[in-house]
Write a protein that holds these residues in place. Structure first.
Motif, PDB file in Angstrom:
ATOM      1  N   VAL A  13      46.627  28.523  57.552  1.00  0.00           N
ATOM      2  CA  VAL A  13      46.026  29.626  56.807  1.00  0.00           C
ATOM      3  C   VAL A  13      44.526  29.366  56.733  1.00  0.00           C
ATOM      4  O   VAL A  13      44.094  28.323  56.223  1.00  0.00           O
ATOM      5  N   ALA A  14      43.730  30.275  57.244  1.00  0.00           N
ATOM      6  CA  ALA A  14      42.290  30.088  57.277  1.00  0.00           C
ATOM      7  C   ALA A  14      41.694  30.180  55.885  1.00  0.00           C
ATOM      8  O   ALA A  14      42.232  30.832  54.989  1.00  0.00           O
ATOM      9  N   ASP A  15      40.549  29.496  55.724  1.00  0.00           N
ATOM     10  CA  ASP A  15      39.853  29.545  54.429  1.00  0.00           C
ATOM     11  C   ASP A  15      39.458  30.971  54.066  1.00  0.00           C
ATOM     12  O   ASP A  15      39.487  31.360  52.885  1.00  0.00           O
ATOM     13  N   ARG A  16      39.072  31.752  55.062  1.00  0.00           N
ATOM     14  CA  ARG A  16      38.632  33.120  54.795  1.00  0.00           C
ATOM     15  C   ARG A  16      39.755  33.968  54.222  1.00  0.00           C
ATOM     16  O   ARG A  16      39.542  34.761  53.294  1.00  0.00           O
ATOM     17  N   ALA A  17      40.967  33.788  54.761  1.00  0.00           N
ATOM     18  CA  ALA A  17      42.108  34.557  54.257  1.00  0.00           C
ATOM     19  C   ALA A  17      42.428  34.179  52.820  1.00  0.00           C
ATOM     20  O   ALA A  17      42.699  35.041  51.975  1.00  0.00           O
ATOM     21  N   VAL A  18      42.374  32.871  52.522  1.00  0.00           N
ATOM     22  CA  VAL A  18      42.644  32.431  51.158  1.00  0.00           C
ATOM     23  C   VAL A  18      41.579  32.962  50.203  1.00  0.00           C
ATOM     24  O   VAL A  18      41.864  33.371  49.072  1.00  0.00           O
ATOM     25  N   ARG A  19      40.328  32.971  50.648  1.00  0.00           N
ATOM     26  CA  ARG A  19      39.248  33.470  49.796  1.00  0.00           C
ATOM     27  C   ARG A  19      39.434  34.953  49.489  1.00  0.00           C
ATOM     28  O   ARG A  19      39.267  35.385  48.351  1.00  0.00           O
ATOM     29  N   ARG A  20      39.801  35.749  50.497  1.00  0.00           N
ATOM     30  CA  ARG A  20      40.001  37.175  50.258  1.00  0.00           C
ATOM     31  C   ARG A  20      41.165  37.418  49.304  1.00  0.00           C
ATOM     32  O   ARG A  20      41.109  38.316  48.455  1.00  0.00           O
ATOM     33  N   ILE A  21      42.216  36.645  49.432  1.00  0.00           N
ATOM     34  CA  ILE A  21      43.357  36.804  48.530  1.00  0.00           C
ATOM     35  C   ILE A  21      42.971  36.443  47.101  1.00  0.00           C
ATOM     36  O   ILE A  21      43.344  37.126  46.134  1.00  0.00           O
ATOM     37  N   ALA A  22      42.179  35.387  46.928  1.00  0.00           N
ATOM     38  CA  ALA A  22      41.743  34.995  45.586  1.00  0.00           C
ATOM     39  C   ALA A  22      40.847  36.057  44.965  1.00  0.00           C
ATOM     40  O   ALA A  22      40.948  36.352  43.761  1.00  0.00           O
ATOM     41  N   GLU A  23      39.949  36.634  45.758  1.00  0.00           N
ATOM     42  CA  GLU A  23      39.083  37.684  45.226  1.00  0.00           C
ATOM     43  C   GLU A  23      39.893  38.904  44.793  1.00  0.00           C
ATOM     44  O   GLU A  23      39.641  39.494  43.734  1.00  0.00           O
ATOM     45  N   ARG A  24      40.868  39.277  45.606  1.00  0.00           N
ATOM     46  CA  ARG A  24      41.696  40.427  45.246  1.00  0.00           C
ATOM     47  C   ARG A  24      42.553  40.115  44.020  1.00  0.00           C
ATOM     48  O   ARG A  24      42.756  40.974  43.145  1.00  0.00           O
ATOM     49  N   ALA A  25      43.043  38.902  43.921  1.00  0.00           N
ATOM     50  CA  ALA A  25      43.859  38.525  42.767  1.00  0.00           C
ATOM     51  C   ALA A  25      43.051  38.554  41.482  1.00  0.00           C
ATOM     52  O   ALA A  25      43.572  38.879  40.409  1.00  0.00           O
ATOM     53  N   ALA A  26      41.767  38.239  41.557  1.00  0.00           N
ATOM     54  CA  ALA A  26      40.930  38.269  40.351  1.00  0.00           C
ATOM     55  C   ALA A  26      40.806  39.684  39.803  1.00  0.00           C
ATOM     56  O   ALA A  26      40.777  39.888  38.583  1.00  0.00           O
ATOM     57  N   THR A  27      40.725  40.675  40.665  1.00  0.00           N
ATOM     58  CA  THR A  27      40.612  42.063  40.199  1.00  0.00           C
ATOM     59  C   THR A  27      41.921  42.589  39.630  1.00  0.00           C
ATOM     60  O   THR A  27      41.926  43.627  38.960  1.00  0.00           O
ATOM     61  N   GLU A  28      43.036  41.905  39.891  1.00  0.00           N
ATOM     62  CA  GLU A  28      44.332  42.336  39.370  1.00  0.00           C
ATOM     63  C   GLU A  28      44.721  41.609  38.098  1.00  0.00           C
ATOM     64  O   GLU A  28      45.793  41.897  37.548  1.00  0.00           O
ATOM     65  N   ALA A  29      43.890  40.693  37.619  1.00  0.00           N
ATOM     66  CA  ALA A  29      44.278  39.873  36.468  1.00  0.00           C
ATOM     67  C   ALA A  29      44.398  40.702  35.196  1.00  0.00           C
ATOM     68  O   ALA A  29      45.365  40.551  34.444  1.00  0.00           O
ATOM     69  N   LEU A  30      43.430  41.566  34.935  1.00  0.00           N
ATOM     70  CA  LEU A  30      43.451  42.412  33.746  1.00  0.00           C
ATOM     71  C   LEU A  30      43.854  43.828  34.148  1.00  0.00           C
ATOM     72  O   LEU A  30      44.497  44.015  35.173  1.00  0.00           O
ATOM     73  N   GLU A  31      43.468  44.815  33.341  1.00  0.00           N
ATOM     74  CA  GLU A  31      43.803  46.186  33.668  1.00  0.00           C
ATOM     75  C   GLU A  31      43.099  46.611  34.954  1.00  0.00           C
ATOM     76  O   GLU A  31      42.062  46.046  35.311  1.00  0.00           O
ATOM     77  N   PRO A  32      43.624  47.618  35.656  1.00  0.00           N
ATOM     78  CA  PRO A  32      42.990  48.062  36.905  1.00  0.00           C
ATOM     79  C   PRO A  32      41.549  48.491  36.680  1.00  0.00           C
ATOM     80  O   PRO A  32      41.253  49.288  35.801  1.00  0.00           O
ATOM     81  N   GLY A  33      40.653  47.933  37.485  1.00  0.00           N
ATOM     82  CA  GLY A  33      39.248  48.270  37.399  1.00  0.00           C
ATOM     83  C   GLY A  33      38.475  47.543  36.331  1.00  0.00           C
ATOM     84  O   GLY A  33      37.278  47.784  36.170  1.00  0.00           O
ATOM     85  N   ALA A  34      39.118  46.633  35.573  1.00  0.00           N
ATOM     86  CA  ALA A  34      38.422  45.947  34.490  1.00  0.00           C
ATOM     87  C   ALA A  34      37.592  44.779  34.988  1.00  0.00           C
ATOM     88  O   ALA A  34      36.546  44.474  34.431  1.00  0.00           O
ATOM     89  N   VAL A  35      38.041  44.088  36.034  1.00  0.00           N
ATOM     90  CA  VAL A  35      37.362  42.899  36.541  1.00  0.00           C
ATOM     91  C   VAL A  35      36.760  43.226  37.904  1.00  0.00           C
ATOM     92  O   VAL A  35      37.421  43.829  38.760  1.00  0.00           O
ATOM     93  N   GLU A  36      35.511  42.813  38.097  1.00  0.00           N
ATOM     94  CA  GLU A  36      34.844  42.971  39.377  1.00  0.00           C
ATOM     95  C   GLU A  36      34.599  41.585  39.970  1.00  0.00           C
ATOM     96  O   GLU A  36      34.011  40.720  39.308  1.00  0.00           O
ATOM     97  N   ALA A  37      35.067  41.380  41.197  1.00  0.00           N
ATOM     98  CA  ALA A  37      34.894  40.100  41.888  1.00  0.00           C
ATOM     99  C   ALA A  37      33.680  40.181  42.797  1.00  0.00           C
ATOM    100  O   ALA A  37      33.633  41.012  43.707  1.00  0.00           O
TER     101      ALA A  37
END
Length: 326
Positions: A13-37
């Motif tokens: 699994v490339a570092d870039r793929a893991v980074r994109r998944i982490a960024e997307r997961a951060a925006t899903e932590a709270l309500e939709p649209g509440a967190v900006e990565a």
């Protein structure tokens, strides 16, 4: 000995793929649209990964609780989607944004003298009934005319009598003939065209009052009947008030209340304040101009004068009226 097919090769699994998944997961932590990565980082070593994300949290928010929720969600979500072991995630809060609102968090309404008029248009009516009637009538006329033309040119039949008579009538009753029937037909066609143009350039749905947009792209409408019912219920709760009539227009609302018992001046103030408070809670884009009128019912009697109040009580008019602008 040859290894089984399931154990051959490896998955990386490339570092870039893991980074994109982490960024997307951060925006899903709270309500939709509440967190900006803003940006993230990831480092994969074997079956372990370390991730970090810089985020902007909504304001107001408790930073330690919101940050912990984002951190735990990023670590769990990244581990589940990548299949790697993510011991922890580093979350860096870059700032707070009051514009990052959740879908269920509406903007607080502005009431009082400082309330600004929010421009909101009425939704356009689809006007299914007039369009359907006009389309069916036009389709029927065109269908009958097409059938007669095809029967004449393909089957060699004689033209229909109604078409021949219509063509003869049109040739002798044009606009230049100035006959009464021609003028009436021209006026009817003109009126129909003007009516269709008005329907095309106006929104319609005059029974709906636009509400203050809670979020960008969200449009809400409140029916006049519902507004009248809300104002009527609020005024009816005033002690001494019996019959209440409410008429709501596009710009103003007229409230007529009947007083069955009690003192008139106090009841008038209470009715006006109740109507104003109810109108302020409606959330309309353009506040209604209230016109409140209080009348005494036939069974109403003036309150008895209390001892020490003087020789009597001052007479008051049978009907009082007050207009307020909001």
């Amino acid at each position: 000995m040859t290894a089984p097919a399931a154990e051959r090769g490896s998955t990386t699994v490339a570092d870039r793929a893991v980074r994109r998944i982490a960024e997307r997961a951060a925006t899903e932590a709270l309500e939709p649209g509440a967190v900006e990565a803003a940006r993230g980082s990831a480092s994969v070593r074997g079956r372990r990964a370390r991730v970090g994300v810089t985020v902007t949290l909504p304001y107001p928010a408790v930073l330690d609780e919101a940050g912990e929720r984002v951190r735990s969600h990023v670590a769990e979500r990244t581990a589940r989607l990548t299949g790697l072991t993510v011991p922890s995630a580093r979350i860096r809060v870059r700032g707070l944004s009051p514009r990052a609102r959740s879908a269920g968090q509406l903007a607080p309404p502005m009431t009082g003298a400082g309330a600004a008029v929010v421009r909101a248009r009425r939704p356009w009516s689809q006007r299914r009934l007039p369009v359907a009637v006009f389309a069916l009538a036009a389709a029927a006329v065109c269908g009958v005319l097409l059938y007669d033309v095809v029967s004449v040119h393909v089957a060699g039949h004689a033209p229909a009598r109604w078409r021949v008579e219509a063509m003869e009538w049109l040739s002798t009753h044009g606009p230049e003939s100035a006959t009464a029937s021609g003028v009436l037909a021209a006026v009817a066609v003109l009126a129909l065209g003007v009516w269709l143009l008005v329907l095309a350039v106006t929104p319609g749905r005059r029974s709906g009052l636009p509400m203050r947009p809670p979020l960008p792209g969200v449009h809400a409408v409140l029916e006049r009947r519902a507004v009248a019912g809300f104002l009527r219920d609020a005024v009816t709760d005033v002690p001494g008030v019996g019959r209440v009539l409410v008429r709501v227009g596009r710009r103003r609302a007229r409230v007529r209340a009947g007083l069955e018992f009690g003192e008139q001046d106090g009841a008038r103030r209470a009715v006006t304040e109740a109507a104003e408070a109810a109108a302020a809670k409606l959330g309309l884009a353009r506040p209604l101009r209230l016109r409140v009128r209080l009348r005494t019912e036939p069974a109403w009697r003036a309150p008895a004068a209390t001892p020490g109040s003087g020789s009597g009580h001052a007479s008051v008019p049978a009907a009082t009226e007050r207009s307020t602008l909001r």
